[in-house]
Every structure is written in structure tokens, then in C-alpha cells.
Design a protein around this motif. Structure first.
Motif, PDB file in Angstrom:
ATOM      1  N   UNK A  85      -1.052  -3.253   9.606  1.00  0.00           N
ATOM      2  CA  UNK A  85       0.048  -2.589  10.292  1.00  0.00           C
ATOM      3  C   UNK A  85       1.145  -3.601  10.572  1.00  0.00           C
ATOM      4  N   UNK A  86       2.367  -3.253  10.189  1.00  0.00           N
ATOM      5  CA  UNK A  86       3.524  -4.103  10.482  1.00  0.00           C
ATOM      6  C   UNK A  86       4.146  -3.644  11.790  1.00  0.00           C
ATOM      7  N   UNK A  87       4.448  -4.624  12.653  1.00  0.00           N
ATOM      8  CA  UNK A  87       5.050  -4.327  13.948  1.00  0.00           C
ATOM      9  C   UNK A  87       6.559  -4.522  13.873  1.00  0.00           C
ATOM     10  N   UNK A  88       7.295  -3.487  14.206  1.00  0.00           N
ATOM     11  CA  UNK A  88       8.754  -3.546  14.274  1.00  0.00           C
ATOM     12  C   UNK A  88       9.145  -3.765  15.735  1.00  0.00           C
ATOM     13  N   UNK A  89       9.427  -5.019  16.074  1.00  0.00           N
ATOM     14  CA  UNK A  89       9.710  -5.383  17.462  1.00  0.00           C
ATOM     15  C   UNK A  89      10.968  -4.698  17.997  1.00  0.00           C
ATOM     16  N   UNK A  93       7.332  -0.314  17.495  1.00  0.00           N
ATOM     17  CA  UNK A  93       6.454   0.635  16.815  1.00  0.00           C
ATOM     18  C   UNK A  93       5.765  -0.025  15.618  1.00  0.00           C
ATOM     19  N   UNK A  94       4.637   0.553  15.226  1.00  0.00           N
ATOM     20  CA  UNK A  94       3.878   0.087  14.073  1.00  0.00           C
ATOM     21  C   UNK A  94       4.056   1.040  12.900  1.00  0.00           C
ATOM     22  N   UNK A  95       4.008   0.470  11.705  1.00  0.00           N
ATOM     23  CA  UNK A  95       4.016   1.270  10.489  1.00  0.00           C
ATOM     24  C   UNK A  95       2.960   0.692   9.552  1.00  0.00           C
ATOM     25  N   UNK A  96       2.228   1.579   8.873  1.00  0.00           N
ATOM     26  CA  UNK A  96       1.204   1.143   7.923  1.00  0.00           C
ATOM     27  C   UNK A  96       1.866   0.402   6.767  1.00  0.00           C
ATOM     28  N   UNK A  97       1.413  -0.823   6.524  1.00  0.00           N
ATOM     29  CA  UNK A  97       1.979  -1.638   5.453  1.00  0.00           C
ATOM     30  C   UNK A  97       1.093  -1.647   4.211  1.00  0.00           C
ATOM     31  N   UNK A 112       4.999  -9.182  -0.174  1.00  0.00           N
ATOM     32  CA  UNK A 112       5.502 -10.374   0.523  1.00  0.00           C
ATOM     33  C   UNK A 112       5.322 -10.290   2.036  1.00  0.00           C
ATOM     34  N   UNK A 113       4.931 -11.378   2.643  1.00  0.00           N
ATOM     35  CA  UNK A 113       4.811 -11.515   4.101  1.00  0.00           C
ATOM     36  C   UNK A 113       3.885 -10.498   4.756  1.00  0.00           C
ATOM     37  N   UNK A 114       2.871 -10.035   4.045  1.00  0.00           N
ATOM     38  CA  UNK A 114       1.934  -9.049   4.589  1.00  0.00           C
ATOM     39  C   UNK A 114       1.144  -9.663   5.748  1.00  0.00           C
ATOM     40  N   UNK A 115       1.253  -9.072   6.914  1.00  0.00           N
ATOM     41  CA  UNK A 115       0.528  -9.524   8.087  1.00  0.00           C
ATOM     42  C   UNK A 115       1.062 -10.780   8.733  1.00  0.00           C
ATOM     43  N   UNK A 116       2.247 -11.230   8.333  1.00  0.00           N
ATOM     44  CA  UNK A 116       2.769 -12.507   8.822  1.00  0.00           C
ATOM     45  C   UNK A 116       3.650 -12.390  10.061  1.00  0.00           C
ATOM     46  N   UNK A 117       4.206 -11.222  10.322  1.00  0.00           N
ATOM     47  CA  UNK A 117       5.128 -11.077  11.450  1.00  0.00           C
ATOM     48  C   UNK A 117       4.375 -11.027  12.776  1.00  0.00           C
ATOM     49  N   UNK A 118       5.037 -11.513  13.810  1.00  0.00           N
ATOM     50  CA  UNK A 118       4.456 -11.452  15.142  1.00  0.00           C
ATOM     51  C   UNK A 118       4.153  -9.996  15.492  1.00  0.00           C
ATOM     52  N   UNK A 119       2.920  -9.728  15.917  1.00  0.00           N
ATOM     53  CA  UNK A 119       2.521  -8.382  16.276  1.00  0.00           C
ATOM     54  C   UNK A 119       1.817  -7.615  15.172  1.00  0.00           C
ATOM     55  N   UNK A 120       1.889  -8.092  13.914  1.00  0.00           N
ATOM     56  CA  UNK A 120       1.190  -7.406  12.823  1.00  0.00           C
ATOM     57  C   UNK A 120      -0.306  -7.410  13.106  1.00  0.00           C
ATOM     58  N   UNK A 121      -0.979  -6.329  12.724  1.00  0.00           N
ATOM     59  CA  UNK A 121      -2.409  -6.158  12.979  1.00  0.00           C
ATOM     60  C   UNK A 121      -3.154  -5.817  11.698  1.00  0.00           C
ATOM     61  N   UNK A 122      -4.423  -6.186  11.666  1.00  0.00           N
ATOM     62  CA  UNK A 122      -5.362  -5.689  10.657  1.00  0.00           C
ATOM     63  C   UNK A 122      -6.417  -4.907  11.450  1.00  0.00           C
ATOM     64  N   UNK A 123      -6.552  -3.608  11.143  1.00  0.00           N
ATOM     65  CA  UNK A 123      -7.478  -2.735  11.858  1.00  0.00           C
ATOM     66  C   UNK A 123      -8.502  -2.149  10.891  1.00  0.00           C
ATOM     67  N   UNK A 124      -9.758  -2.199  11.289  1.00  0.00           N
ATOM     68  CA  UNK A 124     -10.836  -1.680  10.462  1.00  0.00           C
ATOM     69  C   UNK A 124     -11.312  -0.325  10.993  1.00  0.00           C
ATOM     70  N   UNK A 125     -11.739   0.520  10.054  1.00  0.00           N
ATOM     71  CA  UNK A 125     -12.295   1.818  10.438  1.00  0.00           C
ATOM     72  C   UNK A 125     -11.287   2.698  11.111  1.00  0.00           C
TER      73      UNK A 125
END
Length: 129
Positions: A85-89, A93-97, A112-125
């Protein structure tokens, strides 16, 4: 009778040798770069560089909390998908990347830059930001 003992003895030695070879095979060679029942994300292509591994099937993590760059390759040995999930500061809000599918892998995701921004998350399940 002596020949039966020799054949049985030879067969036993051969089976033990074969069993020993299988038992000493490294887990990495048998399962690839990521352990079973884990998802691994890497910050270099070809499953190299820094790695984050998680066994959770219902939680999230911030890649930035680790010494980690951007998600470049992954190996998902979990039974559930993981979603980046990419975080738009600017709008909070979050958007699925990207979805990292259960049982899937990629040696170069190409995002490019997948998961690199401040606030980006990796969520399982079923976990969500």
C-alpha cells in the motif's frame, strides 16, 4: 545364504548413502531464497540485497522501519496474498500499489520505488492499513 546377506548389506549401504544425501541438502537449495511459510521482500533484483521476511498471515509492516531500500524482488511462500500500500501524505490516504500473490515470486517487480515512501505498508492476508 551368504550372497543374500551381501546383497542385503550392499542395498542397506546404498539406501543409507542416498538418504544421507537427501537429509544434508540445504533448505535454501530445496526451497529457494525464502524459507517455507514466509514472505520475503528484497531491495535488489534476483532475490538479493537486504531482505525482510515475515511469517504473519494477518498483519502489516513498514519497510522503512528496516535498513531497506525499495521492494525490487519478492518470494511469497505464504498461503495468503500480501499487498503493498502506498501512502499519500498530502491526503492522508492509502492506495493499493501491488499484490504479491500467495505462492508467487518475481526476481524484478518493475515498479519504481515500491514500498519506499514514508508510510508505505506491506499487509498480509486480511490486514489493511
Amino acid at each position: 545364504m551368504a550372497w543374500k546377506k551381501r546383497i542385503a548389506s550392499t542395498a542397506s549401504v546404498m539406501l543409507l548413502a542416498a538418504g544421507g544425501m537427501m537429509a544434508t541438502a540445504s533448505p535454501a537449495a530445496a526451497d529457494g531464497p525464502c524459507p517455507a511459510s514466509r514472505i520475503c521482500v528484497y531491495d535488489k533484483d534476483g532475490f538479493t540485497g537486504n531482505r525482510i521476511a515475515s511469517a504473519s498471515t494477518n498483519s502489516c509492516f513498514f519497510p522503512q522501519d528496516f535498513t531497506f531500500g525499495t521492494i525490487v524482488s519478492y518470494d511469497n511462500n505464504l498461503s495468503v496474498d500480501a499487498k503493498v500500500w502506498h501512502y499519500y501524505a498530502n491526503i492522508g490516504a492509502y492506495q493499493l500499489a501491488r499484490t504479491l500473490v500467495a505462492g508467487g515470486f518475481s526476481s524484478n517487480i518493475g515498479v519504481p520505488d515500491l514500498g519506499a515512501a514514508y508510510g508505505d505498508l506491506v499487509c498480509m492476508g486480511n490486514a489493511r492499513p
